[in-house]
Enzyme design. Structure first.
Site, short mmCIF file in Angstrom:
data_model
loop_
_atom_site.label_atom_id
_atom_site.label_comp_id
_atom_site.label_asym_id
_atom_site.label_seq_id
_atom_site.Cartn_x
_atom_site.Cartn_y
_atom_site.Cartn_z
N ASP A 136 0.82 -1.22 0.00
CA ASP A 136 0.00 0.00 0.00
C ASP A 136 0.85 1.27 0.00
OD1 ASP A 136 -2.00 -1.84 0.34
OD2 ASP A 136 -2.82 -0.94 2.16
N ASP A 137 0.22 2.33 -0.45
CA ASP A 137 0.69 3.73 -0.27
C ASP A 137 1.74 4.20 -1.28
OD1 ASP A 137 -1.03 3.58 1.84
OD2 ASP A 137 0.43 4.06 3.40
N HIS A 186 -5.19 9.85 0.58
CA HIS A 186 -4.99 9.03 1.79
C HIS A 186 -5.40 9.79 3.04
CE1 HIS A 186 -3.10 6.02 4.44
NE2 HIS A 186 -3.18 5.23 3.40
N HIS A 221 3.81 -2.21 3.09
CA HIS A 221 3.76 -0.86 2.51
C HIS A 221 5.05 -0.57 1.75
CE1 HIS A 221 0.64 -0.64 5.57
NE2 HIS A 221 0.14 0.41 4.93
ZN ZN Z 1 -2.60 3.28 3.17
#
Ligand code: ZN
Length: 202
Positions: A33-34, A88, A172
């Protein structure tokens, strides 16, 4: 336990949300993620190639906008992408219009039928609305690699303790998670491979 692997009884409160894949097979779904993040994602892509694994990247729209080549590189290397919002936003969107705008912006940048809400949190009606448009993916195991106060060994321990058949596992590729993810993810993959697990995209 409550954070790393949310018990089934709580999962039932969100019908239609996907927490785990096929429980009958030794398969793990790695998710990152991210990103995309220029400091971390290129390293991760090379490492996934080395390990011969395809993963699923839940990208932040704003990062895709800033690093379009890196976003394309994720796809070019055969991985799947999913939507993880545009900005986000921390916590829940109280402003429903702002939420819709954020989603629309993210959707204009990321072409996917997969969606994971930032921080895993939405209001119930937002979960319902998003599940009409997307497969909404939460997770079976969250490694907490995003917490720099936790030592990398702890992240590895979480991954191998809770990983099981059909686990959707969250790491992440953000800068904040760099140290923990780079230590724990390859090591956990080696462990799972020894246990006979295969890796698939969502
Ligand atoms: Zn996230």
């Amino acid at each position: 336990m409550l954070i790393e692997q949310i018990p089934e009884v709580f999962r039932r409160f969100l019908p239609g949300v996907i927490w785990r894949g096929d429980k009958t097979r030794k398969v793990i779904y790695l998710t990152f993620d991210d990103g995309p993040n220029p400091l971390n994602t290129p390293w991760l892509l090379d490492e996934l190639d080395r390990l011969q694994i395809k993963a699923t990247f839940f990208c932040i729209g704003g990062n895709v906008e800033r690093h379009p080549d890196l976003y394309q590189e994720i796809i070019r290397r055969g991985h799947r992408v999913g939507v993880h919002g545009y900005a986000h936003v921390r916590g829940l969107f109280k402003d429903r219009k702002a939420f819709d705008e954020d989603c629309a912006k993210a959707a204009s940048l990321i072409d996917s039928d997969l969606y994971r809400p930032p921080h895993g949190k939405l209001y119930i009606d937002q979960f319902k609305a998003m599940s009409k448009r997307y497969k909404v993916i939460l997770w079976d195991v969250i490694t907490r690699d995003y917490n720099p106060k936790l030592p990398p060994e702890k992240i590895y321990d979480i991954a191998v303790k809770y990983g099981r058949n059909g686990s959707i596992v969250v790491f992440h590729d953000s800068q904040k998670a760099m140290k923990n993810m780079r230590y724990a993810f390859p090591k956990a993959v080696e462990f799972w491979k020894q246990q006979g697990y295969q890796f698939e995209t969502l």
